[in-house]
Design an enzyme around this catalytic site. Structure first.
Site, mmCIF file in Angstrom:
data_model
loop_
_atom_site.group_PDB
_atom_site.id
_atom_site.type_symbol
_atom_site.label_atom_id
_atom_site.label_comp_id
_atom_site.label_asym_id
_atom_site.label_seq_id
_atom_site.Cartn_x
_atom_site.Cartn_y
_atom_site.Cartn_z
ATOM 1 N N GLU A 2 35.981 33.966 39.316
ATOM 2 C CA GLU A 2 37.327 34.041 38.565
ATOM 3 C C GLU A 2 38.188 35.247 39.585
ATOM 4 O O GLU A 2 37.561 36.008 40.023
ATOM 5 C CB GLU A 2 36.809 34.582 37.206
ATOM 6 C CG GLU A 2 35.957 33.719 36.406
ATOM 7 C CD GLU A 2 36.628 32.739 36.015
ATOM 8 O OE1 GLU A 2 38.016 32.688 35.794
ATOM 9 O OE2 GLU A 2 36.049 31.588 35.311
ATOM 10 N N CYS A 3 39.530 34.929 39.040
ATOM 11 C CA CYS A 3 40.440 35.653 39.787
ATOM 12 C C CYS A 3 40.419 37.061 39.052
ATOM 13 O O CYS A 3 40.985 37.992 39.595
ATOM 14 C CB CYS A 3 41.806 35.088 40.000
ATOM 15 S SG CYS A 3 42.603 34.709 38.389
ATOM 16 N N GLY A 4 40.273 36.878 37.675
ATOM 17 C CA GLY A 4 40.507 38.144 37.036
ATOM 18 C C GLY A 4 41.450 38.240 35.882
ATOM 19 O O GLY A 4 41.347 39.145 34.804
ATOM 20 N N GLU A 34 44.764 39.957 43.946
ATOM 21 C CA GLU A 34 44.895 39.161 42.711
ATOM 22 C C GLU A 34 45.443 39.890 41.612
ATOM 23 O O GLU A 34 46.059 39.223 40.913
ATOM 24 C CB GLU A 34 43.489 38.781 42.362
ATOM 25 C CG GLU A 34 42.904 37.726 43.542
ATOM 26 C CD GLU A 34 41.309 37.728 43.304
ATOM 27 O OE1 GLU A 34 40.617 38.278 42.833
ATOM 28 O OE2 GLU A 34 40.834 36.614 43.658
#
Length: 413
Positions: free
Chosen positions: A326-328, A216
């Site tokens: 969340e992906c970040g 990610e």
């Protein structure tokens, strides 16, 4: 307590007498000050107000002494934290995750004040008001626009593009999307349709099974930060909503990104899911065909699955990873983790660049590239003798072995 009518009357009478006595005390105190009257010392017995004032004085004096004693260390720690923060921002800039300071237009207003101000507008009007404010506040510089829309072309992103189109703002900004190389075919189709619908121009391996966080960072976080940096962005728009729950439950309309201090605006933060889809259908806007097949939130093929109607909107994202929603891109990162990810991503990038040339050379030599998808057919079901070299592009030992493998492959072919 006596809850009868007589009891209430008695208590009210007592309160009245107490108020009267207090008024008399205040009057006498003022009278003594005016006439410079002095009570004889010692003043016994002390009244309740005298005792209370004495206690207040003692408490204040003790607090002053405590602050005077501990203040140097407190201020020293605060200064140290500030230096560390500045140092981390400088390092983040060196790592291509810049620390752009908030525009001078926002010096007198915090993001929280702005969010409270915009929250007073009717929900349906908030996106337009915010878009006009962003375009007025963040003026273009010599390199071009200083605000962008970052979108994955979900319903919110499409609706936001439509608002920008109606306000004639698309020509004042950049529309940025991140291709992780693992998007759904339907998503690529939608991007093509959106480009045509909104008259947008072109500007510009299975790693997740090994390390999801690194995947990610490499495919989403780092490209996003690099795009914002190269475009000299001061503010960016997102399509996130509070009704998506999870990390987004308390999303403000305006915020400051905790990683690089850019202003982040969320025009649809107050909108509900049904309201969003009513807008999409009312204006006949394009949307991802996967929404009609049970996908309520769509990312890439690695992080997206179907979810039931009873689940929250993003329940299908990272379904098999506990506690992840969340992906970040929108999450804060500390300096140490940032530095670690950058170091590892450089190794991976170097490995894949090497792999690109290695594959071309292997093809030239007649060496077949076997992938996970073709392994069953090319290896397991093969009736021929096969020599296989299994390697990871980011592994330096594997790269060192490659020339010897080519020699061996050439000699036994």
């Amino acid at each position: 307590h006596d809850h009868t009518a007589g009891g209430y009357v008695g208590r009210i009478a007592a309160w009245c007498r107490r108020v009267r006595d207090l008024k008399e005390q205040v009057f006498m105190r003022r009278l003594r000050r005016l006439t410079k009257a002095r009570r004889p010392f010692p003043m016994w017995p002390l009244s309740f107000s005298d005792v209370f004032q004495s206690l207040v004085f003692v408490v204040v004096a003790v607090n002053v002494l405590i602050v005077a004693y501990f203040a140097p260390s407190i201020f020293s720690e605060a200064l140290s934290n500030t230096v560390d923060l500045v140092s981390s921002y400088k390092t983040a800039y060196d790592l291509h995750v810049p620390s752009t300071r908030i525009s001078s237009n926002l010096k007198d207003l915090t993001a929280r004040n702005l969010s409270q101000l915009f929250d007073k507008f009717p929900i349906a009007q908030q996106p337009r008001v915010l878009l006009r404010w962003v375009n007025t506040t963040f003026q273009p510089n010599e390199t071009g626009p200083t605000w962008v829309q970052l979108t994955s072309f979900g319903p919110q992103g499409i609706a936001l593009l439509h608002h920008m189109q109606e306000l004639d703002l698309i020509r004042h900004t950049h529309v940025v999307t991140i291709d992780t190389l693992h998007l759904f075919p339907e998503t690529y189709d939608l991007i093509a349709k959106a480009k045509d619908f909104f008259k947008l121009g072109d500007n510009g391996s299975k790693l997740w099974k090994v390390d999801l966080q690194l995947f990610e960072f490499l495919t989403k976080i780092e490209p996003t930060r690099r795009a914002l940096n190269e475009l000299n962005v001061l503010a960016w728009l997102t399509g996130r909503r509070r009704s998506q729950a999870g990390e987004r439950s308390h999303l403000p309309l305006v915020e400051v990104d905790q990683n690089d201090n850019r202003v982040k605006v969320n025009p649809f933060a107050s909108w509900e899911r049904d309201q969003m889809w009513q807008y999409i259908r009312k204006h006949n806007l394009p949307y991802n065909a996967l929404h009609d097949r049970g996908y309520t939130s769509i990312g890439d093929t690695i992080s997206t699955d179907k979810s039931s109607e009873s689940d929250n909107e993003r329940a299908g994202r990272w379904k098999n990873v506990a506690g992840k929603s969340e992906c970040g891109i929108h999450l804060p990162m500390n300096y140490q983790s940032l530095q670690d990810f950058v170091t590892r991503s450089k190794q991976l990038r170097h490995g894949y660049l090497w792999d690109y040339d290695a594959r071309k050379e292997a093809k030239r030599l007649g060496i077949k590239i076997v992938t996970e998808e073709t392994f069953e057919q090319d290896v397991v079901r093969s009736k021929e003798n096969i020599l296989i070299d299994i390697y990871a592009p980011w592994c330096p030992h594997c790269r060192l072995m490659d020339p010897e493998f080519r020699k061996l492959a050439s000699s036994v072919r």
